[in-house]
Design a protein around this motif. Structure first.
Motif, PDB file in Angstrom:
ATOM      1  N   PRO A   1       0.040  16.878 -13.481  1.00  0.00           N
ATOM      2  CA  PRO A   1       0.837  18.011 -14.362  1.00  0.00           C
ATOM      3  C   PRO A   1      -0.298  18.338 -15.107  1.00  0.00           C
ATOM      4  CG  PRO A   1       2.237  15.764 -14.523  1.00  0.00           C
ATOM      5  CD  PRO A   1       0.370  14.961 -14.321  1.00  0.00           C
ATOM      6  N   ALA A   2      -0.222  19.116 -16.084  1.00  0.00           N
ATOM      7  CA  ALA A   2      -1.977  20.235 -16.364  1.00  0.00           C
ATOM      8  C   ALA A   2      -2.003  19.489 -17.043  1.00  0.00           C
ATOM      9  CB  ALA A   2      -0.444  21.642 -16.525  1.00  0.00           C
ATOM     10  N   ALA A   3      -1.183  19.213 -18.571  1.00  0.00           N
ATOM     11  CA  ALA A   3      -1.271  18.134 -19.794  1.00  0.00           C
ATOM     12  C   ALA A   3      -2.070  17.398 -18.860  1.00  0.00           C
ATOM     13  CB  ALA A   3      -0.057  17.658 -20.379  1.00  0.00           C
ATOM     14  N   GLU A   4      -1.844  16.715 -18.226  1.00  0.00           N
ATOM     15  CA  GLU A   4      -3.267  15.621 -17.942  1.00  0.00           C
ATOM     16  C   GLU A   4      -4.190  15.717 -17.206  1.00  0.00           C
ATOM     17  OE1 GLU A   4      -1.164  11.531 -15.879  1.00  0.00           O
ATOM     18  OE2 GLU A   4       0.758  11.939 -17.033  1.00  0.00           O
ATOM     19  N   LEU A   5      -4.061  16.488 -16.200  1.00  0.00           N
ATOM     20  CA  LEU A   5      -5.551  17.280 -15.982  1.00  0.00           C
ATOM     21  C   LEU A   5      -6.494  17.728 -17.325  1.00  0.00           C
ATOM     22  CD1 LEU A   5      -4.128  19.309 -13.318  1.00  0.00           C
ATOM     23  CD2 LEU A   5      -5.664  17.179 -13.058  1.00  0.00           C
ATOM     24  N   ILE A   6      -5.673  18.058 -18.014  1.00  0.00           N
ATOM     25  CA  ILE A   6      -6.667  19.321 -19.183  1.00  0.00           C
ATOM     26  C   ILE A   6      -7.220  17.588 -20.247  1.00  0.00           C
ATOM     27  CG2 ILE A   6      -6.548  19.784 -21.832  1.00  0.00           C
ATOM     28  CD1 ILE A   6      -3.834  21.438 -19.857  1.00  0.00           C
ATOM     29  N   ARG A   7      -6.095  16.931 -20.182  1.00  0.00           N
ATOM     30  CA  ARG A   7      -6.809  15.690 -20.370  1.00  0.00           C
ATOM     31  C   ARG A   7      -7.954  14.774 -20.201  1.00  0.00           C
ATOM     32  NH1 ARG A   7      -1.773  15.033 -22.019  1.00  0.00           N
ATOM     33  NH2 ARG A   7      -1.794  15.362 -24.484  1.00  0.00           N
ATOM     34  N   LEU A   8      -8.182  14.586 -18.879  1.00  0.00           N
ATOM     35  CA  LEU A   8      -8.704  14.003 -17.788  1.00  0.00           C
ATOM     36  C   LEU A   8      -9.819  14.454 -17.593  1.00  0.00           C
ATOM     37  CD1 LEU A   8      -9.847  12.066 -15.874  1.00  0.00           C
ATOM     38  CD2 LEU A   8      -8.706  13.930 -13.993  1.00  0.00           C
ATOM     39  N   TYR A   9      -9.883  16.045 -18.115  1.00  0.00           N
ATOM     40  CA  TYR A   9     -11.134  16.692 -18.115  1.00  0.00           C
ATOM     41  C   TYR A   9     -12.747  17.090 -19.171  1.00  0.00           C
ATOM     42  CZ  TYR A   9     -14.775  20.644 -17.454  1.00  0.00           C
ATOM     43  OH  TYR A   9     -16.473  21.459 -16.806  1.00  0.00           O
ATOM     44  N   HIS A  10     -12.162  15.729 -20.340  1.00  0.00           N
ATOM     45  CA  HIS A  10     -12.817  15.245 -21.422  1.00  0.00           C
ATOM     46  C   HIS A  10     -13.926  14.618 -20.881  1.00  0.00           C
ATOM     47  CE1 HIS A  10     -13.720  14.924 -25.401  1.00  0.00           C
ATOM     48  NE2 HIS A  10     -13.365  13.827 -25.282  1.00  0.00           N
ATOM     49  N   GLU A  11     -12.988  13.793 -19.225  1.00  0.00           N
ATOM     50  CA  GLU A  11     -13.868  12.353 -19.278  1.00  0.00           C
ATOM     51  C   GLU A  11     -15.482  12.602 -18.658  1.00  0.00           C
ATOM     52  OE1 GLU A  11     -13.621   8.773 -19.544  1.00  0.00           O
ATOM     53  OE2 GLU A  11     -11.450   9.726 -20.308  1.00  0.00           O
ATOM     54  N   ARG A  12     -15.066  14.263 -18.296  1.00  0.00           N
ATOM     55  CA  ARG A  12     -16.806  15.311 -18.168  1.00  0.00           C
ATOM     56  C   ARG A  12     -18.019  14.737 -18.655  1.00  0.00           C
ATOM     57  NH1 ARG A  12     -20.148  17.985 -18.198  1.00  0.00           N
ATOM     58  NH2 ARG A  12     -19.330  19.286 -19.716  1.00  0.00           N
ATOM     59  N   TRP A  13     -17.821  13.910 -19.630  1.00  0.00           N
ATOM     60  CA  TRP A  13     -18.724  13.252 -21.078  1.00  0.00           C
ATOM     61  C   TRP A  13     -19.260  12.904 -20.467  1.00  0.00           C
ATOM     62  CZ3 TRP A  13     -21.053  17.481 -24.054  1.00  0.00           C
ATOM     63  CH2 TRP A  13     -20.136  18.941 -24.577  1.00  0.00           C
ATOM     64  N   GLU A  14     -18.067  11.522 -19.853  1.00  0.00           N
ATOM     65  CA  GLU A  14     -19.139  10.851 -19.144  1.00  0.00           C
ATOM     66  C   GLU A  14     -20.947  10.669 -19.338  1.00  0.00           C
ATOM     67  OE1 GLU A  14     -18.625   7.778 -20.786  1.00  0.00           O
ATOM     68  OE2 GLU A  14     -16.329   8.387 -20.777  1.00  0.00           O
ATOM     69  N   VAL A  15     -21.305  11.709 -18.485  1.00  0.00           N
ATOM     70  CA  VAL A  15     -22.349  12.069 -17.174  1.00  0.00           C
ATOM     71  C   VAL A  15     -23.780  12.083 -18.240  1.00  0.00           C
ATOM     72  CG1 VAL A  15     -22.083  14.328 -16.974  1.00  0.00           C
ATOM     73  CG2 VAL A  15     -23.148  12.771 -16.022  1.00  0.00           C
ATOM     74  N   GLU A  16     -22.356  12.894 -19.673  1.00  0.00           N
ATOM     75  CA  GLU A  16     -23.466  13.183 -20.460  1.00  0.00           C
ATOM     76  C   GLU A  16     -24.447  11.605 -21.170  1.00  0.00           C
ATOM     77  OE1 GLU A  16     -24.992  16.192 -21.108  1.00  0.00           O
ATOM     78  OE2 GLU A  16     -23.457  18.015 -20.715  1.00  0.00           O
ATOM     79  N   THR A  17     -22.876  11.244 -21.332  1.00  0.00           N
ATOM     80  CA  THR A  17     -23.501   9.866 -22.277  1.00  0.00           C
ATOM     81  C   THR A  17     -24.935   9.245 -21.231  1.00  0.00           C
ATOM     82  OG1 THR A  17     -20.920   9.667 -23.073  1.00  0.00           O
ATOM     83  CG2 THR A  17     -22.681   7.503 -23.220  1.00  0.00           C
ATOM     84  N   SER A  18     -24.559   9.259 -19.930  1.00  0.00           N
ATOM     85  CA  SER A  18     -25.202   8.599 -18.926  1.00  0.00           C
ATOM     86  C   SER A  18     -26.617   8.951 -19.345  1.00  0.00           C
ATOM     87  CB  SER A  18     -24.667   8.908 -17.372  1.00  0.00           C
ATOM     88  OG  SER A  18     -24.054   8.422 -17.060  1.00  0.00           O
ATOM     89  N   TYR A  19     -27.009  10.234 -19.559  1.00  0.00           N
ATOM     90  CA  TYR A  19     -28.378  10.886 -19.548  1.00  0.00           C
ATOM     91  C   TYR A  19     -29.044  10.512 -21.096  1.00  0.00           C
ATOM     92  CZ  TYR A  19     -27.722  13.926 -16.123  1.00  0.00           C
ATOM     93  OH  TYR A  19     -27.687  14.646 -14.464  1.00  0.00           O
ATOM     94  N   LEU A  20     -28.351  10.459 -21.780  1.00  0.00           N
ATOM     95  CA  LEU A  20     -28.334   9.551 -23.706  1.00  0.00           C
ATOM     96  C   LEU A  20     -29.048   8.515 -22.986  1.00  0.00           C
ATOM     97  CD1 LEU A  20     -28.283  10.511 -26.209  1.00  0.00           C
ATOM     98  CD2 LEU A  20     -25.629   9.080 -25.907  1.00  0.00           C
ATOM     99  N   GLU A  21     -28.776   7.575 -22.354  1.00  0.00           N
ATOM    100  CA  GLU A  21     -28.608   6.126 -22.454  1.00  0.00           C
ATOM    101  C   GLU A  21     -29.833   5.861 -21.957  1.00  0.00           C
ATOM    102  OE1 GLU A  21     -24.050   4.037 -22.123  1.00  0.00           O
ATOM    103  OE2 GLU A  21     -24.647   4.109 -20.235  1.00  0.00           O
ATOM    104  N   ILE A  22     -30.084   6.875 -20.381  1.00  0.00           N
ATOM    105  CA  ILE A  22     -31.316   7.052 -20.140  1.00  0.00           C
ATOM    106  C   ILE A  22     -32.292   8.247 -20.078  1.00  0.00           C
ATOM    107  CG2 ILE A  22     -32.994   8.652 -18.080  1.00  0.00           C
ATOM    108  CD1 ILE A  22     -30.013   8.134 -16.241  1.00  0.00           C
ATOM    109  N   LYS A  23     -32.079   8.968 -21.533  1.00  0.00           N
ATOM    110  CA  LYS A  23     -33.512   9.644 -21.865  1.00  0.00           C
ATOM    111  C   LYS A  23     -33.394   8.855 -23.063  1.00  0.00           C
ATOM    112  CE  LYS A  23     -33.508  14.205 -21.862  1.00  0.00           C
ATOM    113  NZ  LYS A  23     -33.051  15.755 -20.862  1.00  0.00           N
ATOM    114  N   SER A  24     -32.626   8.905 -24.314  1.00  0.00           N
ATOM    115  CA  SER A  24     -33.253   8.773 -25.379  1.00  0.00           C
ATOM    116  C   SER A  24     -33.024   7.490 -25.265  1.00  0.00           C
ATOM    117  CB  SER A  24     -31.775   8.624 -26.004  1.00  0.00           C
ATOM    118  OG  SER A  24     -31.746   8.928 -27.811  1.00  0.00           O
ATOM    119  N   THR A  25     -32.157   6.578 -25.012  1.00  0.00           N
ATOM    120  CA  THR A  25     -31.673   4.461 -25.014  1.00  0.00           C
ATOM    121  C   THR A  25     -32.742   4.080 -24.282  1.00  0.00           C
ATOM    122  OG1 THR A  25     -29.841   4.935 -26.012  1.00  0.00           O
ATOM    123  CG2 THR A  25     -30.017   2.481 -25.699  1.00  0.00           C
TER     124      THR A  25
END
Length: 452
Positions: A296-320
């Motif tokens: 369903p479209a509504a679930e796809l919209i919420r799923l797209y928010h998971e893209r930010w996990e790759v940004e968190t990976s970069y935070l862990e590598i570059k900052s932590t």
């Protein structure tokens, strides 16, 4: 007179000059046999036993990624700190530099290729969505030392306050969003853009995956290449990109085409509300999942928010891990060696964390603290502890037990204003900046009035 306590500390390490070659408890994930294999494959096994055997040098490079803020001689001191009673050498900085050049980049690249991929316990909460392994691709910049050799290979990155900063390399990773393990990575000069590097990551995609991409990757050729592997795509595109309406679905999405690929389009508005007010953003999402009933479209919209996990990976590598620091290596070959060592070290930490949360299927890996895992791994390396498996199999280990003992709260919806700031400096780049994190609520409206 106060009584004294004596604590006996026993460690089990490799014999002779190989003793400093370890990574503490993480050696269980990167055992001696694995390192020897990648060295043999690259033709970098030493011809004679030296004070710094090639295996030891590989572990030295990985330990350097765990301790990026100190020199190589201090890294060596940490590798040997727990080896009391054993005779160990004290190599000079020049000897270690020569040893790192002798080993080269290939063994570290081979080691990364052995370890990359989703964690074994991939059934943990949040790893899959409707049977599909959720992945994301994005890029970042990493600063390298301002040496003549690096300047010739890597372009200078413009600073926010004018002038030119350090030369930078571009790094792209493909991450499993549930566990933030790295499935693949590619890096090189910033003269090439993200979309030039992204096709190199397609090799690691397959049927049963869905890849989340930002607007910069909404390139027809890339979407076609990903679809050719059997993987699916969920990508944001520019709001005004022309996509013909070939049919409408009850969930508000519509059928279209992106080049030769049939796609489904979801137009929506997302409103973020905090005590400071409301902000609405328009999103246009495109997916190769063309059947709205199972997706369903509504679930796809919420799923797209998971893209930010790759940004968190970069935070862990570059900052932590790096603490906002510039890499060490002063030559392009050394930079490549260092980046692969950093990726391997990040991956084994993530694998250790996934092993821990995997024994609790209802525990979201998001609750595992990367800082706890990193600092515990550093402590165990200095102690030379947990190098060999015990007679009983311990999949969790000390790192996992400490992570599980201090899980973070379940993630709540919060937001903070996006601001540009220096990696280490606590001073504002320009004026007063609001860095408060606010509780937030999100509302989603699917738009059905657009015609193209």
């Amino acid at each position: 007179m106060d009584a004294k306590s004596v604590i006996a500390h026993e460690v089990a390490v490799a014999a002779g000059p190989f003793a400093p070659g370890h990574l503490g408890e993480l050696t269980r994930i990167i055992p001696f046999e694995m390192v020897d294999e990648v060295l043999a494959e690259a033709g970098r096994t030493q011809q004679r036993i030296r004070d710094l055997p090639s295996r030891v040098v590989v572990y030295l490079l990985l330990a350097g990624a765990l301790f990026p803020g100190i020199g190589w001689q201090q890294v060596w001191q940490r590798l040997t700190a727990g080896l009391d009673g054993l005779r160990t050498v004290a190599p000079t900085a020049g000897a270690m530099a020569q040893a790192r050049r002798r080993v080269g980049t290939a063994p570290l690249r081979n080691l990364f290729n052995l370890l990359r991929g989703p964690a074994a316990g991939i059934g943990t909460a949040g790893a899959r969505w409707r049977g599909l392994l959720v992945c994301a691709v994005d890029g970042t910049l990493a600063a390298v030392p301002d040496s003549p050799a690096n300047q010739a290979e890597f372009a200078r990155h413009r600073c926010n306050n004018g002038g030119a900063g350090y030369p930078s390399l571009r790094l792209l990773v493909l991450v499993s969003c549930g566990t933030r393990t790295v499935l693949d990575a590619v890096f090189g000069p910033t003269a090439n853009g993200e979309t030039s590097y992204a096709p190199s990551l397609v090799r690691s995609l397959r049927e049963g995956m869905i890849v989340l991409l930002d607007r910069n990757f909404a390139v027809q050729a890339l979407v076609e290449a990903i679809t050719g592997t059997g993987a699916h795509v969920l990508v944001r595109v520019k709001e005004h990109r022309r996509l013909p309406v070939l049919g409408r679905f009850p969930d508000g999405s519509y059928l279209s085409r992106l080049g030769a690929v049939p796609v489904r389009v979801v137009d929506c508005e997302i409103t973020l509300s905090t005590s400071q007010g409301r902000r609405t953003c328009a999103y246009r999402l495109v997916t190769t999942l063309t059947d709205p009933h199972p997706h369903p479209a509504a679930e796809l919209i919420r799923l797209y928010h998971e893209r930010w996990e790759v940004e968190t990976s970069y935070l862990e590598i570059k900052s932590t891990i790096l603490g906002g620091r510039v890499l060490r290596a002063r030559t392009p070959a050394g930079v490549a060696q260092e980046v692969f060592a950093l990726l391997v070290t990040y991956q084994v930490l993530r694998l250790a964390m996934a092993d821990a949360t995997g024994i609790r299927p209802d525990t979201d890996p998001d609750r595992a603290s990367f800082s706890i895992a990193l600092n515990t791994a550093r402590d165990l390396l200095v102690q030379a502890a947990g190098i060999f498996d015990h007679t009983t199999v311990d999949l969790v280990g000390t790192i996992g037990r400490r992570v599980l003992a201090d899980l973070m709260p379940a993630r709540r919806i919060r937001t903070r204003p996006r601001v540009v700031k220096r990696a280490i400096s606590k001073y504002n780049v320009r004026g007063a900046v609001d860095r408060t994190t606010y509780k937030a609520t999100i509302s989603i409206d699917i738009l059905t009035t657009r015609t193209s």
